[in-house]
Design a protein around this motif. Structure first.
Motif, PDB file in Angstrom:
ATOM      1  N   VAL A   1      -4.233   0.653   4.493  1.00 11.26           N
ATOM      2  CA  VAL A   1      -3.949  -0.758   4.231  1.00 11.26           C
ATOM      3  C   VAL A   1      -4.550  -1.596   5.349  1.00 11.26           C
ATOM      4  CG1 VAL A   1      -1.807  -0.355   2.956  1.00 11.26           C
ATOM      5  CG2 VAL A   1      -1.721  -0.643   5.444  1.00 11.26           C
ATOM      6  N   THR A   2      -4.767  -2.884   5.057  1.00  9.96           N
ATOM      7  CA  THR A   2      -5.210  -3.796   6.098  1.00  9.96           C
ATOM      8  C   THR A   2      -3.990  -4.433   6.759  1.00  9.96           C
ATOM      9  OG1 THR A   2      -5.386  -5.648   4.535  1.00  9.96           O
ATOM     10  CG2 THR A   2      -7.362  -4.314   4.921  1.00  9.96           C
ATOM     11  N   CYS A   3      -4.115  -4.722   8.026  1.00 12.15           N
ATOM     12  CA  CYS A   3      -3.048  -5.402   8.749  1.00 12.15           C
ATOM     13  C   CYS A   3      -3.699  -6.151   9.917  1.00 12.15           C
ATOM     14  CB  CYS A   3      -1.978  -4.424   9.224  1.00 12.15           C
ATOM     15  SG  CYS A   3      -2.581  -3.097  10.284  1.00 12.15           S
ATOM     16  N   GLY A   4      -2.885  -6.751  10.747  1.00 13.52           N
ATOM     17  CA  GLY A   4      -3.419  -7.537  11.842  1.00 13.52           C
ATOM     18  C   GLY A   4      -3.462  -9.011  11.510  1.00 13.52           C
ATOM     19  N   ALA A   5      -3.994  -9.810  12.438  1.00 12.32           N
ATOM     20  CA  ALA A   5      -3.952 -11.269  12.330  1.00 12.32           C
ATOM     21  C   ALA A   5      -4.675 -11.789  11.095  1.00 12.32           C
ATOM     22  CB  ALA A   5      -4.542 -11.892  13.595  1.00 12.32           C
TER      23      ALA A   5
ATOM     24  N   THR B   1      -7.155   1.143  -1.776  1.00 13.22           N
ATOM     25  CA  THR B   1      -6.964   2.196  -2.774  1.00 13.22           C
ATOM     26  C   THR B   1      -6.207   1.673  -3.995  1.00 13.22           C
ATOM     27  OG1 THR B   1      -5.009   2.966  -1.574  1.00 13.22           O
ATOM     28  CG2 THR B   1      -7.075   4.080  -1.112  1.00 13.22           C
ATOM     29  N   VAL B   2      -5.211   0.821  -3.768  1.00 10.55           N
ATOM     30  CA  VAL B   2      -4.484   0.212  -4.884  1.00 10.55           C
ATOM     31  C   VAL B   2      -5.418  -0.706  -5.669  1.00 10.55           C
ATOM     32  CG1 VAL B   2      -2.660  -1.445  -5.483  1.00 10.55           C
ATOM     33  CG2 VAL B   2      -2.183   0.416  -3.876  1.00 10.55           C
ATOM     34  N   ALA B   3      -6.213  -1.509  -4.958  1.00  2.00           N
ATOM     35  CA  ALA B   3      -7.158  -2.407  -5.631  1.00  2.00           C
ATOM     36  C   ALA B   3      -8.123  -1.611  -6.502  1.00  2.00           C
ATOM     37  CB  ALA B   3      -7.920  -3.225  -4.591  1.00  2.00           C
ATOM     38  N   ALA B   4      -8.633  -0.508  -5.993  1.00  4.63           N
ATOM     39  CA  ALA B   4      -9.576   0.311  -6.757  1.00  4.63           C
ATOM     40  C   ALA B   4      -8.914   0.895  -7.995  1.00  4.63           C
ATOM     41  CB  ALA B   4     -10.125   1.425  -5.876  1.00  4.63           C
ATOM     42  N   ALA B   5      -7.629   1.251  -7.886  1.00  2.00           N
ATOM     43  CA  ALA B   5      -6.907   1.822  -9.022  1.00  2.00           C
ATOM     44  C   ALA B   5      -6.701   0.792 -10.133  1.00  2.00           C
ATOM     45  CB  ALA B   5      -5.561   2.372  -8.566  1.00  2.00           C
ATOM     46  N   LEU B   6      -6.808  -0.491  -9.804  1.00  2.00           N
ATOM     47  CA  LEU B   6      -6.594  -1.549 -10.791  1.00  2.00           C
ATOM     48  C   LEU B   6      -7.887  -1.993 -11.474  1.00  2.00           C
ATOM     49  CD1 LEU B   6      -4.048  -3.657  -8.720  1.00  2.00           C
ATOM     50  CD2 LEU B   6      -3.548  -2.342 -10.788  1.00  2.00           C
ATOM     51  N   VAL B   7      -8.996  -1.410 -11.082  1.00  2.00           N
ATOM     52  CA  VAL B   7     -10.284  -1.778 -11.689  1.00  2.00           C
ATOM     53  C   VAL B   7     -10.261  -1.549 -13.196  1.00  2.00           C
ATOM     54  CG1 VAL B   7     -12.719  -1.103 -11.823  1.00  2.00           C
ATOM     55  CG2 VAL B   7     -11.635  -1.432  -9.602  1.00  2.00           C
ATOM     56  N   SER B   8      -9.562  -0.516 -13.650  1.00  2.00           N
ATOM     57  CA  SER B   8      -9.549  -0.169 -15.073  1.00  2.00           C
ATOM     58  C   SER B   8      -8.593  -1.021 -15.896  1.00  2.00           C
ATOM     59  CB  SER B   8      -9.182   1.311 -15.242  1.00  2.00           C
ATOM     60  OG  SER B   8      -7.891   1.562 -14.699  1.00  2.00           O
ATOM     61  N   HIS B   9      -7.886  -1.976 -15.271  1.00  2.00           N
ATOM     62  CA  HIS B   9      -6.990  -2.875 -15.997  1.00  2.00           C
ATOM     63  C   HIS B   9      -7.746  -4.184 -16.272  1.00  2.00           C
ATOM     64  CE1 HIS B   9      -4.070   0.016 -14.579  1.00  2.00           C
ATOM     65  NE2 HIS B   9      -3.199  -0.488 -15.433  1.00  2.00           N
ATOM     66  N   PRO B  10      -8.246  -4.376 -17.470  1.00  2.00           N
ATOM     67  CA  PRO B  10      -9.170  -5.486 -17.734  1.00  2.00           C
ATOM     68  C   PRO B  10      -8.568  -6.871 -17.590  1.00  2.00           C
ATOM     69  CG  PRO B  10      -8.516  -4.416 -19.787  1.00  2.00           C
ATOM     70  CD  PRO B  10      -8.017  -3.554 -18.671  1.00  2.00           C
ATOM     71  N   SER B  11      -7.259  -7.005 -17.756  1.00  2.00           N
ATOM     72  CA  SER B  11      -6.639  -8.333 -17.726  1.00  2.00           C
ATOM     73  C   SER B  11      -5.837  -8.595 -16.462  1.00  2.00           C
ATOM     74  CB  SER B  11      -5.751  -8.516 -18.967  1.00  2.00           C
ATOM     75  OG  SER B  11      -6.501  -8.385 -20.150  1.00  2.00           O
ATOM     76  N   VAL B  12      -6.003  -7.741 -15.453  1.00  2.00           N
ATOM     77  CA  VAL B  12      -5.342  -7.942 -14.160  1.00  2.00           C
ATOM     78  C   VAL B  12      -6.364  -8.505 -13.172  1.00  2.00           C
ATOM     79  CG1 VAL B  12      -4.223  -6.831 -12.192  1.00  2.00           C
ATOM     80  CG2 VAL B  12      -3.603  -6.148 -14.519  1.00  2.00           C
ATOM     81  N   ASP B  13      -6.101  -9.711 -12.689  1.00  2.00           N
ATOM     82  CA  ASP B  13      -6.922 -10.260 -11.611  1.00  2.00           C
ATOM     83  C   ASP B  13      -6.459  -9.647 -10.294  1.00  2.00           C
ATOM     84  OD1 ASP B  13      -8.541 -11.899 -13.127  1.00  2.00           O
ATOM     85  OD2 ASP B  13      -7.161 -13.595 -13.027  1.00  2.00           O
TER      86      ASP B  13
ATOM     87  N   GLY C   1       0.823  -1.193   0.000  1.00  2.00           N
ATOM     88  CA  GLY C   1       0.000   0.000   0.000  1.00  2.00           C
ATOM     89  C   GLY C   1       0.861   1.248   0.000  1.00  2.00           C
ATOM     90  N   GLY C   2       0.213   2.402   0.095  1.00  2.00           N
ATOM     91  CA  GLY C   2       0.935   3.670   0.133  1.00  2.00           C
ATOM     92  C   GLY C   2       0.879   4.390  -1.198  1.00  2.00           C
ATOM     93  N   THR C   3       1.379   5.608  -1.190  1.00  2.00           N
ATOM     94  CA  THR C   3       1.257   6.463  -2.362  1.00  2.00           C
ATOM     95  C   THR C   3       2.178   6.051  -3.506  1.00  2.00           C
ATOM     96  OG1 THR C   3       2.777   8.026  -1.288  1.00  2.00           O
ATOM     97  CG2 THR C   3       0.420   8.439  -1.035  1.00  2.00           C
ATOM     98  N   THR C   4       3.340   5.467  -3.209  1.00  2.00           N
ATOM     99  CA  THR C   4       4.209   5.007  -4.296  1.00  2.00           C
ATOM    100  C   THR C   4       3.621   3.768  -4.962  1.00  2.00           C
ATOM    101  OG1 THR C   4       6.108   5.836  -3.027  1.00  2.00           O
ATOM    102  CG2 THR C   4       6.575   4.461  -4.942  1.00  2.00           C
TER     103      THR C   4
ATOM    104  N   ALA D   1      -0.803   2.986 -11.381  1.00  2.00           N
ATOM    105  CA  ALA D   1      -1.077   3.903 -12.491  1.00  2.00           C
ATOM    106  C   ALA D   1      -0.099   3.700 -13.644  1.00  2.00           C
ATOM    107  CB  ALA D   1      -1.015   5.343 -11.999  1.00  2.00           C
ATOM    108  N   ALA D   2       1.093   3.194 -13.349  1.00  2.00           N
ATOM    109  CA  ALA D   2       2.135   3.034 -14.370  1.00  2.00           C
ATOM    110  C   ALA D   2       2.050   1.713 -15.122  1.00  2.00           C
ATOM    111  CB  ALA D   2       3.514   3.162 -13.717  1.00  2.00           C
ATOM    112  N   LEU D   3       1.177   0.811 -14.697  1.00  2.00           N
ATOM    113  CA  LEU D   3       1.094  -0.496 -15.344  1.00  2.00           C
ATOM    114  C   LEU D   3       0.496  -0.380 -16.749  1.00  2.00           C
ATOM    115  CD1 LEU D   3      -0.239  -2.714 -12.411  1.00  2.00           C
ATOM    116  CD2 LEU D   3       2.111  -2.506 -13.238  1.00  2.00           C
TER     117      LEU D   3
END
Length: 251
Positions: free
Chosen positions: A149-153, A123-135, A98-101, A107-109
């Motif tokens: 980001v999520t963390c913990g057990a 936020t990263v997952a949402a940014a990948l919605v527009s990549h049709p061939s990325v699961d 996660g994080g801004t980088t 965005a660079a993919l």
């Protein structure tokens, strides 16, 4: 020398040298080492330096809240992101931190990239919605709002079910002595778990993170496959890391 004058001296020296060694400063000023250590504690409490064993290092600007970090070193992060994105091979399984980088990496993919990306960042997952061939797979758990980001057990247990080709790791500090650091203990533990699930781990380090430190160690730099950074090649921290055999990928 008055206490305020000492602290001004220490901050000027920290900016010039990139580190402070309490024993050396005490000898230079003819003072007890305890006086210098007390000054460093006060500076650290004010958020002006990061205490480490024997002295202090510059505090990382990347420990600010998520919204603030989004406007810090934007072009630097984009340069790092472009090189990091080139490490992703078609058909691979990638753990993206996660994080801004990491968001800049998304965005660079290439739009036509075929890959599987696993992330603990909504936020990263949402940014990948527009990549049709990325699961896209999102690791669930408690949301650490500072870094979004999520963390913990629960998140760590989900991560342990993944085997990836590559982990792109975000940190807030990179230093040849302090290692790779971040500002939260649970987030550091999650990053270690993710690194343990990938064949290779590369560090995303925009220039403001080189030579800085945060309170919690993620990994020693030697435990990674390399560091992607746009910091100058002659930066003393990068020189030391490179001399130690750690690959530096210029951005």
């Amino acid at each position: 020398m008055l206490a305020a004058e000492r602290r001004d001296f220490l901050m000027a020296r920290l900016q010039a040298d990139g580190k402070l060694v309490a024993k050396e400063i005490a000898a230079e000023l003819g003072l007890a080492e305890d006086n210098i250590r007390r000054d460093l504690r006060e500076l650290a409490a004010a958020g002006l330096c990061q205490r480490v064993y024997g002295g202090a290092l510059p505090v990382s600007p990347a420990v600010a809240d998520y919204a603030t970090r989004a406007s810090v070193a934007v072009s630097s992060k984009e340069r790092v992101a472009r090189v990091a994105a080139s490490l992703i091979r078609p058909g691979g399984t990638i753990l993206l931190d996660g994080g801004t980088t990491a968001l800049a990496v998304a965005a660079a993919l290439p739009h036509d990239l075929v890959a599987t990306i696993v992330t603990h960042s909504p936020t990263v997952a949402a940014a990948l919605v527009s990549h049709p061939s990325v699961d896209v797979y999102v690791l669930g758990g408690r949301l650490f709002k500072h870094s979004a980001v999520t963390c913990g057990a629960a998140a760590a247990e989900a991560a342990r079910q993944v085997s990836a080709d590559l982990f792109l790791l975000g940190v807030t500090g990179v230093h040849h002595e302090a290692g790779l650091t971040t500002g939260d203990a649970d987030e550091a533990a999650m990053k270690r778990t993710l690194a343990g699930r990938a064949a290779e781990t590369y560090v995303l380090a925009s220039r403001e993170k080189i030579g800085a430190a945060s309170p919690f160690t993620v990994l020693p730099a030697a435990a990674t496959s390399g560091i992607v950074t746009d910091a100058p090649a002659d930066h003393p921290v990068l020189h030391s890391l490179s001399t130690s055999g750690i690959p530096i990928l210029p951005a």
